[in-house]
Design a protein around this motif. Structure first.
Motif, PDB file in Angstrom:
ATOM      1  N   ARG A  20      49.931 -73.313  29.466  1.00 35.50           N
ATOM      2  CA  ARG A  20      49.040 -72.279  30.004  1.00 35.50           C
ATOM      3  C   ARG A  20      49.228 -70.973  29.233  1.00 35.50           C
ATOM      4  NH1 ARG A  20      50.909 -71.720  35.713  1.00 35.50           N
ATOM      5  NH2 ARG A  20      48.993 -70.564  36.137  1.00 35.50           N
ATOM      6  N   ASN A  21      48.146 -70.175  29.209  1.00 32.55           N
ATOM      7  CA  ASN A  21      48.161 -68.854  28.557  1.00 32.55           C
ATOM      8  C   ASN A  21      48.629 -68.945  27.101  1.00 32.55           C
ATOM      9  OD1 ASN A  21      47.404 -67.594  31.060  1.00 32.55           O
ATOM     10  ND2 ASN A  21      49.531 -67.847  31.716  1.00 32.55           N
ATOM     11  N   TRP A  22      48.095 -69.935  26.389  1.00 36.32           N
ATOM     12  CA  TRP A  22      48.445 -70.105  24.983  1.00 36.32           C
ATOM     13  C   TRP A  22      47.914 -68.934  24.150  1.00 36.32           C
ATOM     14  CZ3 TRP A  22      45.894 -71.621  20.257  1.00 36.32           C
ATOM     15  CH2 TRP A  22      46.753 -72.111  19.273  1.00 36.32           C
ATOM     16  N   GLN A  23      46.770 -68.394  24.572  1.00 37.60           N
ATOM     17  CA  GLN A  23      46.216 -67.189  23.959  1.00 37.60           C
ATOM     18  C   GLN A  23      46.451 -65.991  24.871  1.00 37.60           C
ATOM     19  OE1 GLN A  23      42.051 -68.439  23.320  1.00 37.60           O
ATOM     20  NE2 GLN A  23      42.351 -67.935  21.167  1.00 37.60           N
ATOM     21  N   ASP A  24      46.382 -64.808  24.296  1.00 36.73           N
ATOM     22  CA  ASP A  24      46.569 -63.588  25.087  1.00 36.73           C
ATOM     23  C   ASP A  24      45.258 -63.028  25.619  1.00 36.73           C
ATOM     24  OD1 ASP A  24      49.313 -63.627  24.651  1.00 36.73           O
ATOM     25  OD2 ASP A  24      49.141 -62.472  22.785  1.00 36.73           O
ATOM     26  N   VAL A  25      44.164 -63.679  25.339  1.00 35.01           N
ATOM     27  CA  VAL A  25      42.859 -63.168  25.770  1.00 35.01           C
ATOM     28  C   VAL A  25      42.177 -64.180  26.676  1.00 35.01           C
ATOM     29  CG1 VAL A  25      42.533 -61.753  23.708  1.00 35.01           C
ATOM     30  CG2 VAL A  25      41.757 -64.132  23.701  1.00 35.01           C
ATOM     31  N   GLY A  26      41.165 -63.713  27.395  1.00 40.17           N
ATOM     32  CA  GLY A  26      40.408 -64.596  28.283  1.00 40.17           C
ATOM     33  C   GLY A  26      40.964 -64.594  29.691  1.00 40.17           C
ATOM     34  N   GLU A  27      40.102 -64.971  30.639  1.00 40.68           N
ATOM     35  CA  GLU A  27      40.543 -65.042  32.023  1.00 40.68           C
ATOM     36  C   GLU A  27      41.646 -66.089  32.196  1.00 40.68           C
ATOM     37  OE1 GLU A  27      37.964 -62.997  31.239  1.00 40.68           O
ATOM     38  OE2 GLU A  27      36.442 -64.454  31.894  1.00 40.68           O
ATOM     39  N   SER A  28      41.525 -67.207  31.482  1.00 44.29           N
ATOM     40  CA  SER A  28      42.574 -68.224  31.480  1.00 44.29           C
ATOM     41  C   SER A  28      42.359 -69.155  30.300  1.00 44.29           C
ATOM     42  CB  SER A  28      42.565 -69.021  32.792  1.00 44.29           C
ATOM     43  OG  SER A  28      41.383 -69.784  32.907  1.00 44.29           O
ATOM     44  N   ASN A  29      43.427 -69.776  29.849  1.00 45.14           N
ATOM     45  CA  ASN A  29      43.312 -70.760  28.782  1.00 45.14           C
ATOM     46  C   ASN A  29      44.530 -71.666  28.789  1.00 45.14           C
ATOM     47  OD1 ASN A  29      45.336 -69.812  26.504  1.00 45.14           O
ATOM     48  ND2 ASN A  29      44.297 -67.960  27.252  1.00 45.14           N
ATOM     49  N   VAL A  30      44.355 -72.873  28.293  1.00 44.02           N
ATOM     50  CA  VAL A  30      45.468 -73.811  28.155  1.00 44.02           C
ATOM     51  C   VAL A  30      45.325 -74.557  26.834  1.00 44.02           C
ATOM     52  CG1 VAL A  30      45.598 -74.143  30.660  1.00 44.02           C
ATOM     53  CG2 VAL A  30      44.361 -75.806  29.275  1.00 44.02           C
ATOM     54  N   LEU A  31      46.454 -74.926  26.259  1.00 42.73           N
ATOM     55  CA  LEU A  31      46.474 -75.842  25.122  1.00 42.73           C
ATOM     56  C   LEU A  31      46.940 -77.183  25.659  1.00 42.73           C
ATOM     57  CD1 LEU A  31      46.216 -76.346  22.059  1.00 42.73           C
ATOM     58  CD2 LEU A  31      48.664 -75.850  21.895  1.00 42.73           C
ATOM     59  N   VAL A  32      46.065 -78.170  25.625  1.00 40.91           N
ATOM     60  CA  VAL A  32      46.396 -79.492  26.150  1.00 40.91           C
ATOM     61  C   VAL A  32      46.582 -80.456  24.984  1.00 40.91           C
ATOM     62  CG1 VAL A  32      43.943 -80.034  26.461  1.00 40.91           C
ATOM     63  CG2 VAL A  32      45.675 -81.385  27.664  1.00 40.91           C
ATOM     64  N   SER A  33      47.647 -81.252  25.071  1.00 35.81           N
ATOM     65  CA  SER A  33      47.947 -82.232  24.028  1.00 35.81           C
ATOM     66  C   SER A  33      48.057 -83.614  24.638  1.00 35.81           C
ATOM     67  CB  SER A  33      49.260 -81.888  23.321  1.00 35.81           C
ATOM     68  OG  SER A  33      49.216 -80.603  22.737  1.00 35.81           O
ATOM     69  N   PHE A  34      47.282 -84.549  24.094  1.00 33.30           N
ATOM     70  CA  PHE A  34      47.438 -85.972  24.379  1.00 33.30           C
ATOM     71  C   PHE A  34      47.949 -86.582  23.076  1.00 33.30           C
ATOM     72  CE2 PHE A  34      44.568 -87.357  28.131  1.00 33.30           C
ATOM     73  CZ  PHE A  34      44.792 -86.174  28.824  1.00 33.30           C
ATOM     74  N   GLY A  35      49.273 -86.711  22.934  1.00 29.51           N
ATOM     75  CA  GLY A  35      49.799 -87.147  21.650  1.00 29.51           C
ATOM     76  C   GLY A  35      49.446 -86.129  20.578  1.00 29.51           C
ATOM     77  N   GLN A  36      48.805 -86.611  19.491  1.00 29.23           N
ATOM     78  CA  GLN A  36      48.424 -85.710  18.399  1.00 29.23           C
ATOM     79  C   GLN A  36      47.062 -85.053  18.605  1.00 29.23           C
ATOM     80  OE1 GLN A  36      50.563 -84.857  15.916  1.00 29.23           O
ATOM     81  NE2 GLN A  36      51.945 -86.038  17.237  1.00 29.23           N
ATOM     82  N   THR A  37      46.368 -85.402  19.677  1.00 30.59           N
ATOM     83  CA  THR A  37      45.117 -84.720  20.019  1.00 30.59           C
ATOM     84  C   THR A  37      45.441 -83.415  20.727  1.00 30.59           C
ATOM     85  OG1 THR A  37      43.702 -86.671  20.127  1.00 30.59           O
ATOM     86  CG2 THR A  37      43.099 -84.825  21.538  1.00 30.59           C
ATOM     87  N   VAL A  39      43.656 -79.754  22.210  1.00 28.52           N
ATOM     88  CA  VAL A  39      42.424 -79.055  22.550  1.00 28.52           C
ATOM     89  C   VAL A  39      42.761 -77.744  23.243  1.00 28.52           C
ATOM     90  CG1 VAL A  39      40.197 -79.195  23.749  1.00 28.52           C
ATOM     91  CG2 VAL A  39      41.281 -81.289  22.895  1.00 28.52           C
ATOM     92  N   LEU A  40      42.117 -76.669  22.802  1.00 29.39           N
ATOM     93  CA  LEU A  40      42.250 -75.370  23.451  1.00 29.39           C
ATOM     94  C   LEU A  40      41.100 -75.213  24.446  1.00 29.39           C
ATOM     95  CD1 LEU A  40      43.553 -72.569  23.740  1.00 29.39           C
ATOM     96  CD2 LEU A  40      42.105 -71.802  21.825  1.00 29.39           C
ATOM     97  N   CYS A  41      41.431 -75.095  25.727  1.00 28.78           N
ATOM     98  CA  CYS A  41      40.433 -74.947  26.790  1.00 28.78           C
ATOM     99  C   CYS A  41      40.498 -73.527  27.322  1.00 28.78           C
ATOM    100  CB  CYS A  41      40.699 -75.940  27.921  1.00 28.78           C
ATOM    101  SG  CYS A  41      40.754 -77.666  27.402  1.00 28.78           S
TER     102      CYS A  41
END
Length: 239
Positions: A20-37, A39-41
């Motif tokens: 969670r909060n991978w970036q310092d901007v935006g109302e919210s964000n997460v970096l999700v990893s499924f193995g080597q996949t 995605v920044l949400c």
């Protein structure tokens, strides 16, 4: 019996993480990893709904999905340079949006919109499932942000379901869970399953890629999907 290249069991997920909060901007964000996949949400809260929804008394949740040019082993041209969004990108964006709308009471959200941007940083199969799973966490955190900024009185009233998604498939006549690209590209049957924590299905996308599948195989794929989603719900809750 098929032996997976990464030695996982048939019903075992890849290593899944949600930061969670991978970036310092935006109302919210997460970096999700499924193995080597990976995605920044990122969630954005807007105080108004689209024009076509004004006066309805309902809110809206939508999503946009896109892959970075070097998310894969070779560079793909940006879709903006190609003159428009591809059919695949549009279809995945709509899938993510449908899945996340199933998590929200749109009337209690009021005439407000939440946009979930899903940017694939690295793709190794299951990008749409990772986007939905991570997108739900970003959505939950965005609703918390809205409550803290006095746009909502309660998150629990608005967030009515927990949603996650996982891929399943049949490879060498063996039903397996959470396919990386190496398996997905060779699978005889490919399926994506979106579920709620109550065990209800939001969406099932299944295709016989190389061979047809029977009812017992379908039942096993659905069982694997449920097993995977239950594990993902636990990961979402501790992230």
């Amino acid at each position: 019996m098929y032996i997976r290249t990464d030695q996982r069991k048939d019903d075992e997920l890849r290593n899944v993480s949600i930061v969670r909060n991978w970036q310092d901007v935006g109302e919210s964000n997460v970096l999700v990893s499924f193995g080597q996949t990976k995605v920044l949400c990122t969630a954005t809260f807007e105080k108004e709904v689209p024009v076509w929804m004004k006066g309805s008394g309902k809110g809206w949740v939508t999503a946009e999905y896109e892959m970075l040019p070097r998310a894969t082993s070779s560079r793909n041209k940006r879709e903006s340079r190609k003159g428009g969004v591809s059919g695949r990108t549009h279809e995945i964006s709509r899938l993510i949006a449908r899945a996340l709308r199933a998590a929200v009471d749109l009337e209690k959200l009021g005439e407000r919109q939440i946009i979930i941007d899903c940017d694939v940083l690295q793709a190794d199969g299951g990008t749409r499932c990772a986007s939905i799973t991570g997108g739900w966490v970003a959505l939950r955190d965005c609703l918390e942000w809205a409550k803290n900024h006095n746009f909502l009185s309660s998150v629990d009233d608005v967030l009515i379901n927990q949603v996650a998604a996982v891929s399943v498939g049949i490879l060498h006549n063996t039903p397996i869970l959470d396919l990386p690209y190496e398996e997905d590209s060779k699978a005889e049957t490919d399926m994506n399953i979106v579920m709620t924590e109550k065990g209800e299905f939001v969406e099932i996308q299944g295709t016989a890629e190389g061979a047809t599948f029977n009812r017992s195989e379908l039942d096993e794929l659905l069982r694997l999907g449920e097993v995977g989603c239950q594990k993902l719900f636990s990961i979402q809750n501790v992230s």
